[in-house]
Design a protein around this motif. Sequence first.
Motif, PDB file in Angstrom:
ATOM      1  N   PRO A 314       0.793  -1.282  -0.082  1.00 16.87           N
ATOM      2  CA  PRO A 314       0.031   0.115  -0.080  1.00 16.87           C
ATOM      3  C   PRO A 314       0.796   1.472   0.025  1.00 16.87           C
ATOM      4  N   VAL A 315       0.402   2.593  -0.300  1.00 20.70           N
ATOM      5  CA  VAL A 315       0.812   3.779  -0.685  1.00 20.70           C
ATOM      6  C   VAL A 315       1.519   4.071   0.807  1.00 20.70           C
ATOM      7  N   TRP A 316       0.661   3.786   1.948  1.00 20.49           N
ATOM      8  CA  TRP A 316       1.428   4.115   3.195  1.00 20.49           C
ATOM      9  C   TRP A 316       2.717   3.721   3.583  1.00 20.49           C
ATOM     10  N   ASN A 317       2.961   2.187   3.213  1.00 13.42           N
ATOM     11  CA  ASN A 317       4.152   1.825   3.561  1.00 13.42           C
ATOM     12  C   ASN A 317       5.284   2.551   2.852  1.00 13.42           C
ATOM     13  N   SER A 318       4.917   2.812   1.548  1.00 16.65           N
ATOM     14  CA  SER A 318       6.187   3.569   0.816  1.00 16.65           C
ATOM     15  C   SER A 318       6.325   4.988   1.614  1.00 16.65           C
ATOM     16  N   VAL A 319       5.161   5.687   1.937  1.00 20.52           N
ATOM     17  CA  VAL A 319       5.341   6.837   2.445  1.00 20.52           C
ATOM     18  C   VAL A 319       6.230   6.929   3.777  1.00 20.52           C
ATOM     19  N   LYS A 320       5.881   6.071   4.603  1.00 26.23           N
ATOM     20  CA  LYS A 320       6.677   5.596   5.913  1.00 26.23           C
ATOM     21  C   LYS A 320       8.323   5.516   5.582  1.00 26.23           C
ATOM     22  N   ASN A 321       8.631   4.572   4.306  1.00 26.65           N
ATOM     23  CA  ASN A 321       9.905   4.352   3.919  1.00 26.65           C
ATOM     24  C   ASN A 321      10.484   5.476   3.428  1.00 26.65           C
ATOM     25  N   ARG A 322       9.894   6.506   3.125  1.00 32.28           N
ATOM     26  CA  ARG A 322      10.658   7.917   2.489  1.00 32.28           C
ATOM     27  C   ARG A 322      10.615   9.099   3.453  1.00 32.28           C
TER      28      ARG A 322
ATOM     29  N   PRO B 386       4.270  -3.844 -18.486  1.00 26.30           N
ATOM     30  CA  PRO B 386       3.700  -2.662 -18.647  1.00 26.30           C
ATOM     31  C   PRO B 386       2.469  -2.329 -18.013  1.00 26.30           C
ATOM     32  N   ASP B 387       1.858  -3.512 -17.783  1.00 28.70           N
ATOM     33  CA  ASP B 387       0.803  -3.579 -16.678  1.00 28.70           C
ATOM     34  C   ASP B 387       0.969  -2.977 -15.295  1.00 28.70           C
ATOM     35  N   HIS B 388       2.230  -3.497 -14.982  1.00 25.87           N
ATOM     36  CA  HIS B 388       2.594  -3.099 -13.527  1.00 25.87           C
ATOM     37  C   HIS B 388       3.116  -1.589 -13.503  1.00 25.87           C
ATOM     38  N   ALA B 389       3.768  -1.220 -14.851  1.00 29.57           N
ATOM     39  CA  ALA B 389       4.116   0.435 -14.925  1.00 29.57           C
ATOM     40  C   ALA B 389       3.080   1.297 -14.389  1.00 29.57           C
ATOM     41  N   ARG B 390       2.106   0.792 -15.015  1.00 32.07           N
ATOM     42  CA  ARG B 390       0.796   1.778 -14.775  1.00 32.07           C
ATOM     43  C   ARG B 390       0.236   1.853 -13.296  1.00 32.07           C
ATOM     44  N   ARG B 391       0.456   0.606 -12.592  1.00 31.49           N
ATOM     45  CA  ARG B 391       0.070   0.260 -11.225  1.00 31.49           C
ATOM     46  C   ARG B 391       1.022   1.280 -10.335  1.00 31.49           C
ATOM     47  N   LEU B 392       2.376   1.095 -10.661  1.00 31.62           N
ATOM     48  CA  LEU B 392       3.545   1.741  -9.924  1.00 31.62           C
ATOM     49  C   LEU B 392       3.187   3.001 -10.225  1.00 31.62           C
ATOM     50  N   TYR B 393       2.871   3.844 -11.334  1.00 29.06           N
ATOM     51  CA  TYR B 393       2.828   5.081 -11.435  1.00 29.06           C
ATOM     52  C   TYR B 393       1.732   5.579 -10.451  1.00 29.06           C
ATOM     53  N   ARG B 394       0.708   4.836 -10.597  1.00 27.27           N
ATOM     54  CA  ARG B 394      -0.446   5.296  -9.711  1.00 27.27           C
ATOM     55  C   ARG B 394       0.138   5.526  -8.060  1.00 27.27           C
ATOM     56  N   LYS B 395       0.867   4.484  -7.738  1.00 22.68           N
ATOM     57  CA  LYS B 395       1.270   4.303  -6.404  1.00 22.68           C
ATOM     58  C   LYS B 395       2.016   5.304  -6.130  1.00 22.68           C
ATOM     59  N   GLU B 396       3.099   5.857  -7.196  1.00 26.08           N
ATOM     60  CA  GLU B 396       4.055   7.047  -6.919  1.00 26.08           C
ATOM     61  C   GLU B 396       3.446   8.331  -6.577  1.00 26.08           C
ATOM     62  N   LEU B 436       6.185  17.630  -6.582  1.00 26.14           N
ATOM     63  CA  LEU B 436       6.134  16.308  -6.294  1.00 26.14           C
ATOM     64  C   LEU B 436       5.431  15.585  -7.208  1.00 26.14           C
ATOM     65  N   LEU B 437       4.313  15.876  -7.640  1.00 19.93           N
ATOM     66  CA  LEU B 437       3.350  15.063  -8.685  1.00 19.93           C
ATOM     67  C   LEU B 437       4.380  15.032 -10.027  1.00 19.93           C
ATOM     68  N   LEU B 438       4.892  15.978 -10.155  1.00 26.66           N
ATOM     69  CA  LEU B 438       5.564  16.111 -11.523  1.00 26.66           C
ATOM     70  C   LEU B 438       6.844  15.225 -11.381  1.00 26.66           C
ATOM     71  N   ALA B 439       7.622  15.172 -10.077  1.00 28.99           N
ATOM     72  CA  ALA B 439       8.898  14.478 -10.012  1.00 28.99           C
ATOM     73  C   ALA B 439       8.200  13.073 -10.015  1.00 28.99           C
ATOM     74  N   ALA B 440       7.181  12.532  -9.380  1.00 34.26           N
ATOM     75  CA  ALA B 440       6.770  11.130  -9.531  1.00 34.26           C
ATOM     76  C   ALA B 440       6.824  10.907 -11.024  1.00 34.26           C
ATOM     77  N   THR B 441       6.038  11.838 -11.728  1.00 33.00           N
ATOM     78  CA  THR B 441       5.676  11.452 -13.224  1.00 33.00           C
ATOM     79  C   THR B 441       7.188  11.478 -14.039  1.00 33.00           C
ATOM     80  N   VAL B 442       7.905  12.173 -13.768  1.00 28.85           N
ATOM     81  CA  VAL B 442       9.144  12.032 -14.483  1.00 28.85           C
ATOM     82  C   VAL B 442       9.995  10.882 -13.877  1.00 28.85           C
ATOM     83  N   GLY B 443       9.941  10.907 -12.678  1.00 24.17           N
ATOM     84  CA  GLY B 443      10.852   9.716 -12.096  1.00 24.17           C
ATOM     85  C   GLY B 443      10.127   8.325 -12.524  1.00 24.17           C
TER      86      GLY B 443
END
Lengths: 486, 486
Positions: A314-322, B386-396, B436-443
């Motif tokens: 979950p997002v929350w775990n990542s937030v705590k990690n960073r 590719p499936d996970h990339a979208r998921r990870l992006y949402r998480k970031e 920070l949203l820009l950083a996540a997107t570009v990151g």
Amino acid sequence: MPPSDNDHELTPMGDADALQARLAEVQTLLARHRLVEDLVHRQEMPRHDLVESLVHKRHLAELRGKLDKMHPADIATILEALPLPDRLMVWNLVKAERDGEILLEVSDAVRETLIASMAPAELTAAAQTLDADELADLAPDLPREVVQSLFQTLPHEEREQLRAALSYPEGTVGALMDFDMVTVREDVTLEVVFRYLRRFDALPDHTDQLFVVDRNDVLQGVLSLSRLLVSEPETEVTAVMRSDTLRFTPHDPADDAAEAFDRYDLVSAPVVDAEGKLVGRLDVAAVLDYFREESESEQLAQAGLREEEDIFAPVWNSVKNRWAWLAINLVTAFIASRVIGLFEGSIEKLVALAALMPIVAGIGGNSGNQTITMIVRAIALGQLSPDHARRLYRKELGVSLINGLVWGGLLGVLAWALYGSLALGLVMTSAMTLNLLLAATVGVAIPVTLARLGRDPAVGSSVMITAVTDSGGFFIFLGLATLFLL
Amino acid sequence: MPPSDNDHELTPMGDADALQARLAEVQTLLARHRLVEDLVHRQEMPRHDLVESLVHKRHLAELRGKLDKMHPADIATILEALPLPDRLMVWNLVKAERDGEILLEVSDAVRETLIASMAPAELTAAAQTLDADELADLAPDLPREVVQSLFQTLPHEEREQLRAALSYPEGTVGALMDFDMVTVREDVTLEVVFRYLRRFDALPDHTDQLFVVDRNDVLQGVLSLSRLLVSEPETEVTAVMRSDTLRFTPHDPADDAAEAFDRYDLVSAPVVDAEGKLVGRLDVAAVLDYFREESESEQLAQAGLREEEDIFAPVWNSVKNRWAWLAINLVTAFIASRVIGLFEGSIEKLVALAALMPIVAGIGGNSGNQTITMIVRAIALGQLSPDHARRLYRKELGVSLINGLVWGGLLGVLAWALYGSLALGLVMTSAMTLNLLLAATVGVAIPVTLARLGRDPAVGSSVMITAVTDSGGFFIFLGLATLFLL
């Protein structure tokens, strides 16, 4: 003894493509399975339709068959690459007796999710398939009740081994060693050794040498398999063993031992206690894991991540990690901001300063980080005697002076051209040079001081230098500007 | 065959302290020697005074004696830790037949200084003590004439091996492999194998298995020493060998092979050509070196250092090593400065902006680097379909949103308190969140794009994200301020 790899298909070359292909296979089978589940769930099909239920079972059986043939390290990779529901479904398909070895292979974050899904009895059963040294690695993640019941069920010798392994803190040889020693006596012939070895089903992994001990288990030397094989069987062990061999104690730093493995190209080494009694063995696989974990956690730490993340957590775990890192940087950034605040009057009068000041701070940070990286390396390689520290410092000052004059000069000319003020250009050049000299000074001082205090010079150096070169850069540039331009 | 370690004293544990002690010993002896030299030089003593000349010689003889007993890797460390004149003096004391193995162990930068001090004939002699695979490692640093004369003097088989080893580019299995294979036929009994092995003086280092080949050298399987030792001597090789073993080709990426060694805990593995013919062997020592070099060059690259530096090299060498990185950062810093320049009018009206803007940019950079580190790791572990990339992006995005609102909110309150403007606080919070949203997107976008283009996602990501979050942060913050505050 750990199960040998003989019965697992090894991914050809263990390369990324082959693993991706396997992962895709697993995902396809899971998707097919889910499709059937969905249909059943949405009642479009009677729940107990025999045919569909068979199809459903067939996909899972096929997947189970594939998993059975895979190496535990490969299954671990697949589990790490699957979102939680899929991960747990695959985990349930894995044969119970392989749970232990797979738990050892997955990352900490993913291990937590797997352990959370298991009942205490399952966990105990899984743990019982492992050696004492492996159990010690797993124990910190297991519920307390499971560890207790393990202690009760283990045979005496293994229980003592587990107790010993758990007693050594992380980062010591004791925490890395295993107990897979094959020992022989020095007064027998090699022929006897050959006969003795033939009684084994298999030698422990990474057995490149036998340990020669006396009646009290005190290490007398080592007999390499190579020596054993090239010598005449009538020879006595004592004539071919080496007694001046490298040995570790359980309290030795793991870093030193790993360094020795790399330096002397070792495959295994004996671990002895203070009386010279053989208590364990360190092997190159443990050292390789250690190196990779160290370099990984260093990389994570450099970006301010406390530990590796389960990418599906979950997002929350990542937030705590960073969190911690961002908080520290916020503080240093705020301090730098207050330094700028001191000179708001100057900026109001000459707004060009606001545009130019981040350049001075930024390049100082880059140059300081270069210096720190060099110094940390020199310390790690043992090249930094006090005598050399001065010499290195002079050198870094020289490098900074050249860079300051060259790059600072270039920027001075640009500032002059952009804002039409030669004085501004000169201030820019001077500020760059001074900030680079500050970066060199602090870049040498921070790691040297940390090392003198007995702390790891690599940890935190980078944040500190950036804090100094940011605040320092703003102060130097705005200060010089206030003195000479306004 | 490389000389065995038997005749060198191994530093107890190879630890930093023990090495420091040796280094100090060497330095003391050198200092005593120098003292005598100095006295002679300053003519305070007659140049040919017999007694002094003996003292002088005694120190060097003592030092030579110590060096003779040291492991080549330890001598290499000592050479690296000495300034050039001392280094060359020690180098001249080392026995000529050990020059080759020591040249292999020292860092590239130090190797250059040693090679520069040697005559072509000396170099040729040193190189002739090495195996073909070791020669191949050394060859790029040797003068062309030395390499040519080597080719002429090598026996036919080794010449072909050297030619082969030199033909594989860095980063392939071919560049890492050696030629120390012990081969047997499958139709003999283990008894025959034992007799065959007894004819060796020693088995090659890291021989944990014999390679089973047919008449045409085509690999049929491997026979581990462990299997050999636990089986009955009457058994045939074919009954105990493994034929489904992992094998590499010389063109396989070294990364994949190293990963496989770590994953499957290998000690050695056969290397075969396209026809399945055994052409070489990869061993864990080469893999360990590879891992350490990779992680080291990654660390250096992250700080913008092109290569390791000889800490005693002239300032100029260091300047060249660090130049490129500073130039790149200068360009990105200059662009960010021009972005600020766009808003000079706004800063003139509200000078608080100048003090607050570096915070927005800095925290964006930190957060972006965290994202990039996670994504690069996920790519390296093969977890990024590719499936996970979208998921990870949402998480970031989620992580960034939380961090932006929390830390941005805190800074907004601080800005409000400091400058007494609620609107300024709100702009601060919004700008932080957006950056920070820009950083996540570009990151996420940078490493994913680099990986799709077939480039290493780790290289250069960090500079790029910092460039984007700096310029982007200034633009967002100053833009919002201009829109809403002025």
